[in-house]
Enzyme design. Sequence first.
Site, short mmCIF file in Angstrom:
data_model
loop_
_atom_site.label_atom_id
_atom_site.label_comp_id
_atom_site.label_asym_id
_atom_site.label_seq_id
_atom_site.Cartn_x
_atom_site.Cartn_y
_atom_site.Cartn_z
N ARG A 150 18.47 9.82 -13.34
CA ARG A 150 19.54 9.64 -14.33
C ARG A 150 19.57 8.25 -14.97
NH1 ARG A 150 24.12 11.82 -10.45
NH2 ARG A 150 22.50 11.23 -8.99
N THR A 196 17.47 12.27 2.95
CA THR A 196 17.79 10.99 3.60
C THR A 196 17.32 10.96 5.06
OG1 THR A 196 20.02 11.89 3.92
CG2 THR A 196 19.75 10.33 2.14
C1 UD1 Z 1 24.44 10.91 0.45
C2 UD1 Z 1 24.99 11.60 1.71
C3 UD1 Z 1 26.45 12.01 1.49
C4 UD1 Z 1 27.27 10.80 1.10
C5 UD1 Z 1 26.66 10.09 -0.12
C6 UD1 Z 1 27.37 8.79 -0.37
C7 UD1 Z 1 23.09 12.79 2.71
C8 UD1 Z 1 22.41 14.07 2.90
N1 UD1 Z 1 24.20 12.78 1.97
O1 UD1 Z 1 24.39 11.87 -0.59
O2 UD1 Z 1 26.99 12.56 2.67
O3 UD1 Z 1 28.60 11.20 0.82
O4 UD1 Z 1 25.26 9.79 0.12
O5 UD1 Z 1 26.90 8.21 -1.54
O6 UD1 Z 1 22.62 11.78 3.23
N2 UD1 Z 1 16.73 8.55 -0.49
C9 UD1 Z 1 15.44 8.35 -0.05
N3 UD1 Z 1 14.64 9.42 0.17
C10 UD1 Z 1 15.07 10.69 -0.01
C11 UD1 Z 1 16.39 10.90 -0.45
C12 UD1 Z 1 17.20 9.81 -0.68
O7 UD1 Z 1 15.03 7.20 0.13
O8 UD1 Z 1 14.28 11.60 0.23
C13 UD1 Z 1 17.60 7.39 -0.75
C14 UD1 Z 1 17.98 7.28 -2.20
O9 UD1 Z 1 17.05 6.48 -2.91
C15 UD1 Z 1 19.35 6.63 -2.12
C16 UD1 Z 1 19.90 7.11 -0.80
O10 UD1 Z 1 18.80 7.54 -0.02
O11 UD1 Z 1 19.25 5.22 -2.08
C17 UD1 Z 1 20.94 8.23 -0.93
O12 UD1 Z 1 20.35 9.37 -1.48
P1 UD1 Z 1 21.13 10.32 -2.48
O13 UD1 Z 1 20.20 11.41 -2.89
O14 UD1 Z 1 21.76 9.54 -3.56
O15 UD1 Z 1 22.25 10.96 -1.52
P2 UD1 Z 1 23.59 11.67 -1.98
O16 UD1 Z 1 23.27 13.03 -2.48
O17 UD1 Z 1 24.36 10.79 -2.87
#
Ligand code: UD1
Length: 449
Positions: free
Chosen positions: A13, A76
Amino acid sequence: MRVLILAAGLGTRMKSKYPKVMHKIMGKELVNWVIDTAKKLNPSKIAVVLGHKSDLVEKILPDDIEIYYQKEQLGTGHAVMSAKEFITNEDVLILYGDTPLITVDTLKNLINKHKETKANATILTAILDNPTGYGRIIKDSQGKVLSIVEELEATEEQKKIKEINAGFVIYKGDKLLEGLSKINANNNKGEYYLTDVPIYIDNVETYVLNDFSEVLGINNRVQLAEAEKIMRKRTLNKLMLNGVTIIDPDTTYISPDVEIGQDTIIHPMTFIFGNTIIGEECEIGPMTRINNCKIGNFVKIIRSECEEAVIDNNVSVGPYSRLRTGTHLKENVKIGNFVETKKTVVNKNSKAQHLTYLGDATIGENVNIGAGTITCNYDGKNKHKTIIGDRVFVGSNTALVAPVNIDDDALIGAGSTITEDIPKGSLALGRAKQVTKENWVYKKREKGE
Ligand code: UD1
Ligand code: CA
């Protein structure tokens, strides 16, 4: 304690060629904000999980950070598993690379609660009127944490829960590894959720956040601007409460690492960045940009640019001065309008007030540099030094062709081009002798020319 920062996501985004965590607020990349905050907790180690365009992100990270790679972004939980070797028996604090507003105080509170309660995990949570989109904290009737349910999997009943997972959590390392070995991707997103770990371990605590803006995650450029605004306001308020006058906070940009002493006044349209330190009772601005400078007390800087300069007490700079890297102005120095300095030391009580360039120079004490003086420091290939002793008077419009050495008490006539060293107390004139032809004009007129 160790700190693990998740930063593998692309951030679609942001609509950018660059990974999300490389975008900046207040001149510093999002991920570096998080790293700098983490460093203030004195962890034994910090690691970052990178994925998309990791080669670009690596270049902006400090050297003392460990890097792990998550080739595919499978959630995550999967991101943390990619850094499995990083997780030991020590506690692990997990942070997100796109959440730069988190404060050291909040993280300390989270860690303290974790230690006091001897929990296996402590989750940073918030109570939101509108919790849509966040993972919800599921507790039993005694308030014991059972699990976290993501928006996509939440039942209508669970969606009403207002306590949400802010995303930051501290785990006992061994318990985290145990939980991670049990999670799966059988959910609507087909991802390994870190938030499923609490299902498999007991004794999970929460620490509730007061100011939710601290966990504002940045997903697009509107949120990037919002975060910048929050960071800016927070920094300015702190400075003002510590005794700094900021005339117009709406047009003043100061980054959080800047230190400013009591009774200093910051005028409008002023930008102060980097690790700048400013002393007491200074007046800075209006229309001034300062980056990575060290400034003493009672200094005045008006409408000027200052980059990596050291400025001692009682110095006055501007209007319209440009101090470049390696400038050191000692006590009582005056640098005036349209004066540029680079790699130059100006000693006590000396002045360069108008239209001057001083590069690769050392200027003694009580020196007067006349208007329009230029150090010719560059011969097209190399840079050379100009050294000026104490009490030297450099006449206006002098060109000092470096390398050149001008000893104490020398006097240079205006308009000189100085190519040779000048010994102590000498007068030097380096210009064509004036020719005056008396009545020349009248004679021409008489001839009718
Ligand atoms: C996550 C949480 C959610 C919380 C929210 C708060 C999970 C499953 N959910 O959701 O409970 O309320 O954050 O903002 O954890 N990332 C990686 N690799 C991946 C996926 C993500 O490094 O495969 C990193 C992203 O770059 C980011 C962070 O992890 O910095 C969070 O990932 P994001 O996809 O934004 O999680 P949310 O869906 O927001
Ligand atoms: Ca997010």
